[in-house]
Motif scaffolding. Structure first.
Motif, PDB file in Angstrom:
ATOM      1  N   UNK A 147       0.807  -1.217   0.000  1.00  0.00           N
ATOM      2  CA  UNK A 147       0.000   0.000   0.000  1.00  0.00           C
ATOM      3  C   UNK A 147       0.843   1.271   0.000  1.00  0.00           C
ATOM      4  N   UNK A 148       2.148   1.148   0.257  1.00  0.00           N
ATOM      5  CA  UNK A 148       3.012   2.335   0.313  1.00  0.00           C
ATOM      6  C   UNK A 148       4.083   2.359  -0.772  1.00  0.00           C
ATOM      7  N   UNK A 149       4.056   1.414  -1.687  1.00  0.00           N
ATOM      8  CA  UNK A 149       5.130   1.345  -2.672  1.00  0.00           C
ATOM      9  C   UNK A 149       5.147   2.530  -3.633  1.00  0.00           C
ATOM     10  N   UNK A 150       4.018   3.200  -3.807  1.00  0.00           N
ATOM     11  CA  UNK A 150       3.960   4.306  -4.757  1.00  0.00           C
ATOM     12  C   UNK A 150       3.733   5.650  -4.067  1.00  0.00           C
ATOM     13  N   UNK A 151       4.079   5.747  -2.781  1.00  0.00           N
ATOM     14  CA  UNK A 151       3.926   7.025  -2.079  1.00  0.00           C
ATOM     15  C   UNK A 151       4.923   8.035  -2.652  1.00  0.00           C
ATOM     16  N   UNK A 152       4.678   9.336  -2.470  1.00  0.00           N
ATOM     17  CA  UNK A 152       5.641  10.340  -2.947  1.00  0.00           C
ATOM     18  C   UNK A 152       7.004  10.138  -2.301  1.00  0.00           C
ATOM     19  N   UNK A 153       8.090  10.284  -3.054  1.00  0.00           N
ATOM     20  CA  UNK A 153       9.429  10.128  -2.477  1.00  0.00           C
ATOM     21  C   UNK A 153       9.715  11.198  -1.427  1.00  0.00           C
ATOM     22  N   UNK A 154      10.566  10.837  -0.484  1.00  0.00           N
ATOM     23  CA  UNK A 154      10.843  11.724   0.655  1.00  0.00           C
ATOM     24  C   UNK A 154      12.172  11.308   1.266  1.00  0.00           C
ATOM     25  N   UNK A 155      13.009  12.290   1.655  1.00  0.00           N
ATOM     26  CA  UNK A 155      14.182  11.888   2.433  1.00  0.00           C
ATOM     27  C   UNK A 155      14.298  12.705   3.705  1.00  0.00           C
ATOM     28  N   UNK A 156      14.822  12.034   4.711  1.00  0.00           N
ATOM     29  CA  UNK A 156      15.085  12.663   6.001  1.00  0.00           C
ATOM     30  C   UNK A 156      16.568  12.536   6.302  1.00  0.00           C
ATOM     31  N   UNK A 157      17.140  13.596   6.906  1.00  0.00           N
ATOM     32  CA  UNK A 157      18.516  13.527   7.388  1.00  0.00           C
ATOM     33  C   UNK A 157      18.496  13.307   8.893  1.00  0.00           C
ATOM     34  N   UNK A 158      19.203  12.274   9.319  1.00  0.00           N
ATOM     35  CA  UNK A 158      19.412  12.012  10.738  1.00  0.00           C
ATOM     36  C   UNK A 158      20.860  12.417  11.025  1.00  0.00           C
ATOM     37  N   UNK A 159      21.036  13.663  11.463  1.00  0.00           N
ATOM     38  CA  UNK A 159      22.389  14.160  11.690  1.00  0.00           C
ATOM     39  C   UNK A 159      22.995  13.471  12.913  1.00  0.00           C
ATOM     40  N   UNK A 160      24.293  13.294  12.870  1.00  0.00           N
ATOM     41  CA  UNK A 160      24.986  12.497  13.874  1.00  0.00           C
ATOM     42  C   UNK A 160      24.669  12.931  15.301  1.00  0.00           C
ATOM     43  N   UNK A 161      24.587  14.268  15.542  1.00  0.00           N
ATOM     44  CA  UNK A 161      24.402  14.725  16.923  1.00  0.00           C
ATOM     45  C   UNK A 161      22.972  14.541  17.419  1.00  0.00           C
TER      46      UNK A 161
END
Length: 343
Positions: A147-161
């Motif tokens: 059900x989520x294979x065609x969701x809009x692309x999105x990226x998140x940054x998890x910064x080291x700190x």
């Protein structure tokens, strides 16, 4: 054969990439001893004898991968899953078909939901022109449910700190440090993954932990929260590791029971383990290169859609863009939001 009471259910040697279990698709460990860089942020060394464009041989301890000037992976498409990229040493320059860009490293993590389709490049700029440029990273592919294979692309940054690190001392004062990239441990929770990730659901028990143990250290890995979770320990650094009563003498992937605590004991050198855990999605997986769907027909549709739309096109002047030499760690998202962190 393992008995029902054994903590270790199965072991397999580490290949390239590493084998994984549902909901993960694969994990690759890149570890390259790059030389000093040149004026174009590529290696200041001869490329003779390398299969440029497809260099995976590891000549002299490093690879160009698909890069021709700068090592890395020029533009390529994805659909139907997520990439989780953990940079331990070195830098990655990201650019994508949405117009987003980033430079990250030094323990940073990028979590990218490809969803319905994205094209991106991942290049490894060699900024230091005097000294070696070691690069080490994991890239993990995490599946998406149908059900989520065609969701809009999105990226998140998890910064080291922002990524929690839990330190435990055994009775002899020897330390074990656990970096919590996904999931929670000892009351500390990892930063949120993208909203449509399998990991964002409260009942999927996704954990991605990097475990570093001092020589001889012992630590008890607590049982998982969900009884159906599948847990794999990738022992990739150190001379030996004991899991319960099971001794691992070589670098292997160990499938372990998730419904009981597991006592870990490092050998006589520093030991490192990557843990991947989660409740399986339990759906058919059909993969063709960078596309991961549920049926062959969906794969054919993905190929047609990519040929027709290029998943938004490529707004960059080259297939392998790198950012300026003086640029620090940053992310510029598709909506124009910019994040900047230390150097």
């Amino acid at each position: 054969m393992s008995s029902a009471n054994d903590i270790v259910q199965e072991t397999r040697p580490l290949g390239f990439p590493w084998e994984t279990a549902d909901p993960f698709l694969f994990c690759v460990h890149h570890d390259d001893a790059y030389p000093p860089g040149n004026e174009r942020m590529g290696p200041a060394a001869s490329l003779a004898g390398r299969n440029i464009g497809q260099d995976f041989a590891g000549k002299d301890g490093w690879r160009m991968y698909h890069g021709e000037v700068v090592p890395g992976f020029p533009q390529h498409p994805h659909r139907g899953f997520e990439t989780v990229t953990i940079v331990r040493r070195g830098l990655i320059d990201h650019a994508d078909s949405l117009g987003a860009a980033a430079r990250f490293g030094a323990g940073d993590v990028q979590w990218l939901t490809a969803g319905g389709g994205i094209v991106h490049s991942e290049m490894f700029p060699l900024l230091d022109r005097t000294n070696p440029n070691p690069a080490e990273l994991f890239q993990i592919w995490l599946n998406l449910p149908a059900e989520d294979k065609l969701v809009p692309p999105h990226f998140a940054m998890l910064w080291s700190d922002t990524i929690p690190r839990c330190v435990f001392l055994d009775e002899a004062g020897r330390s074990t440090e656990v970096t919590v990239i996904a999931g929670s441990l000892d009351g500390k929770r990892a930063p949120s993954p993208p909203p449509k990730s399998w990991a964002s659901r409260p009942d999927t028990d996704i954990a991605i932990w990097s475990i570093r143990m001092a020589p001889g250290a012992t630590w008890t890995l607590p049982k998982a929260a969900h009884p159906q979770s599948v847990r794999t320990l990738y022992f990739f650094k150190g001379t030996s590791l004991r899991i319960g009563e099971h001794a691992l003498a070589g670098h292997v992937a160990a499938r372990v029971r998730s419904d009981v605590d597991a006592r870990l004991q490092a050998g006589d050198t520093e030991t490192e383990i990557l843990l991947l855990q989660g409740r399986p999605i339990g759906q058919p997986v059909v993969q063709y290169g960078p596309f991961v769907m549920n049926t062959r027909e969906q794969i054919q549709r993905a190929m047609m859609d990519y040929q027709r739309t290029r998943f938004g096109g490529w707004p960059w002047p080259s297939d392998d863009p790198v950012h300026g030499r003086e640029e620090g760690r940053f992310a510029r998202h598709a909506d124009g939001q910019v994040e900047r962190v230390g150097s």
